[in-house]
Design an enzyme around this catalytic site. Sequence first.
Site, PDB file in Angstrom:
ATOM      1  CG  ASP A 166      -2.139   0.907   1.027  1.00 58.31           C
ATOM      2  OD1 ASP A 166      -3.249   0.362   0.928  1.00 58.31           O
ATOM      3  OD2 ASP A 166      -1.981   2.134   0.952  1.00 58.31           O
ATOM      4  CG  ASN A 171      -8.050  -3.341  -3.783  1.00 52.68           C
ATOM      5  OD1 ASN A 171      -9.233  -3.269  -4.104  1.00 52.68           O
ATOM      6  ND2 ASN A 171      -7.509  -2.524  -2.884  1.00 52.68           N
ATOM      7  N   GLY A 229      -8.919   6.654 -10.311  1.00 52.54           N
ATOM      8  CA  GLY A 229      -9.364   7.449 -11.444  1.00 52.54           C
ATOM      9  C   GLY A 229     -10.371   8.467 -10.969  1.00 52.54           C
ATOM     10  CB  SER A 271     -14.927  -0.587 -12.056  1.00 54.55           C
ATOM     11  OG  SER A 271     -15.965   0.356 -11.933  1.00 54.55           O
ATOM     12  CG  ASN A 283     -22.292   0.852 -15.526  1.00 57.54           C
ATOM     13  OD1 ASN A 283     -22.958  -0.106 -15.887  1.00 57.54           O
ATOM     14  ND2 ASN A 283     -22.139   1.187 -14.253  1.00 57.54           N
ATOM     15  CE1 TYR A 302     -11.623   3.373 -11.667  1.00 60.08           C
ATOM     16  CE2 TYR A 302     -13.887   3.274 -12.473  1.00 60.08           C
ATOM     17  CZ  TYR A 302     -12.908   2.854 -11.591  1.00 60.08           C
ATOM     18  OH  TYR A 302     -13.201   1.908 -10.645  1.00 60.08           O
TER      19      TYR A 302
END
Length: 258
Positions: A42, A95, A99, A149, A154, A162
Amino acid sequence: MSIESLFDLTGKVAIVTGGGNGIGRRCCETLAAAGADIVIGDLKAEDAETVARGIRESGGRALSVPCNVLEDHDLVRLVDKAVETFGTVNILVNNAGGGGGGKENPFEIDVEYFEKIFKLNVFSVWRLCQLVVPHMAKSGYGSIVNITSMGSINKSPGMSAYASSKAALNHMAANLAYDFGPMNVRINNVGPGATRTHALSTVLTPDIEARMLAHTPLKRLGETADIAGAVLYFAAPVSQWVSGQVLFVNGGGVQTLD
């Protein structure tokens, strides 16, 4: 094979990028509960160590490694530390990503921004796959899970960088499944819908939530545990004949910000 063994990750070593918070943190905790040793990469080193410490205090084994997935030497170090500490890598959860969902006005962003989003969401994933697959093949067990995602399928304004990067991630995994399959390494994607994280809380209002739920058959937003459960499925032996797939975890519907 017993039900318990289908989800047993005892003796497996998992790397989770962006594991210090949100979905990544819950993935770390879930995989650890299933028996895996966890390596948390991270950008926020303190957050990663907090998660690692919690796993160790619960009786598991975990290591935190500061990691910026945009830096190749950080990716190499992350994998090297995992192998040095735990002996191999069996599971990779890509993970880390990002964006400006809903804020990517094509007349205000530039090529450098677009390139950075692809480096973050696609290039770093490909590179980590390249680094870990030889270890997975040698160990005899390998599962890669990428967090994609709903934006990848979509269609919304202000999402061109993104969304297209996440769509590329879907197709990349479908193709890499052919490259990695002969090595007995699986690769799949989990695509979260609107999930209650800090990032969502910065834009979520009661009105936006109501509009999201109007198109969600299961009338609630996602929780990080919902996404981690899907990651566990792909990481565990229960999915040993599944590769190149995308599992959307979205309450059966579509949640958008517009």
